[in-house]
Write an enzyme that holds these catalytic residues in place. Sequence first.
Site, PDB file in Angstrom:
ATOM      1  CD  GLN A 153      -1.174   0.004   3.719  1.00  9.60           C
ATOM      2  OE1 GLN A 153      -1.653  -1.093   3.995  1.00  9.60           O
ATOM      3  NE2 GLN A 153      -1.426   1.105   4.430  1.00  9.60           N
ATOM      4  CB  CYS A 159      -4.890  -1.331   5.260  1.00 11.66           C
ATOM      5  SG  CYS A 159      -5.709  -0.341   6.538  1.00 11.66           S
ATOM      6  CG  HIS A 296      -3.487  -2.812   9.412  1.00 12.86           C
ATOM      7  ND1 HIS A 296      -3.300  -1.985   8.314  1.00 12.86           N
ATOM      8  CD2 HIS A 296      -2.830  -3.971   9.126  1.00 12.86           C
ATOM      9  CE1 HIS A 296      -2.555  -2.621   7.422  1.00 12.86           C
ATOM     10  NE2 HIS A 296      -2.270  -3.820   7.877  1.00 12.86           N
TER      11      HIS A 296
END
Length: 348
Positions: A153, A159, A296
């Site tokens: 990324q 993410c 995340h």
Amino acid sequence: MNVSPTCLRQMRVDLSYVVVIATVFSVISPRCCLNVTRDDTQAKLNGSAVDFDSFREKFHRSYEVNSGEFHRRQLHFQNAAKRHAHLNSFPAAPQSAKYGINQFSDLSQKEFRDLYLRASADRAPLFPGLTTEGLPAKFDWRDKSVVAPVQNQEACGSCWAFSVVGAIQSVHAIGGSQLVQLSVQQVLDCSSRNEGCGGGSPAQALYWLKQTRVKLVPQSEYPYKAKRGMCHFFSQSHGGVALKNYTVNDFSGQEEAMMGQLVKHGPLVAIVDAVSWQDYLGGIIQHHCSSQHSNHAVLVVGYNAAGDVPYWIVQNSWGSTWGNEGYVYLKIGGNVCGIADSVAAVFL
């Protein structure tokens, strides 16, 4: 024995000399010891500098030597080394995670969070189903050739988009189609409920895909740029993959049921607390992770419950040089890193 006056005078001189020498040595010797300690400390600092030089060379850091940024990054690097010592100091269980120098070691913890930990989780309902019976001891969707290679990324909080696209392209391949990498950039640019590189929610991205019936095009047609841009629209006749439905559930306390969902439906999107992952090198994470600060998004592609420590196999989006060739292993049970708090399955 008779000693002459001359000899006595000589002995007095010699004794005075010894006393003077001893006194001088007692004054000097602490300084000698201090110099040794200082030299040892300097050697350690020099070793750290050598390590930092090796780090900069390995990870292609171009900041100018002796610049303000250089010294700031070196300080973050030294702080990272202290964290590693702490994280590695706990009693080692079998196959325990190891922590050390990686591509994030010159970032402060705040910089790391601000750049990479940008996912948000909506409260998910508890999974209402039952535990699947007769599950295999281990299962990995990579063995079926339906999981795309690890992506990176870069310095973009995307993410949430990578996890959603990863699940969709895998489920599409499980259905019999050729595995094709779909466009993360399309989701990054066009998912209006999210904030591009500023972060987002996988659940909101899935909701947008379901409501709009947008077809995800191949990555080759809409390549990743690690920054948000203008949304490119495609006609309905254009080929692509559309989402029909999705579920989001909380599997805390029901990780065996989560295993069943993985086997039945394909790779799952999960939102975790990845603060300690800044320093992760490999092994099974069993500690150092909370389940209260999800930040995340990742893709759970398999599990292995055949060994002493059962673990999830999780694909990350920080490149293949991070962790276990881009993957992280989390102990099954105990909701380590919050792996079971918010889990999505997709349906095409």
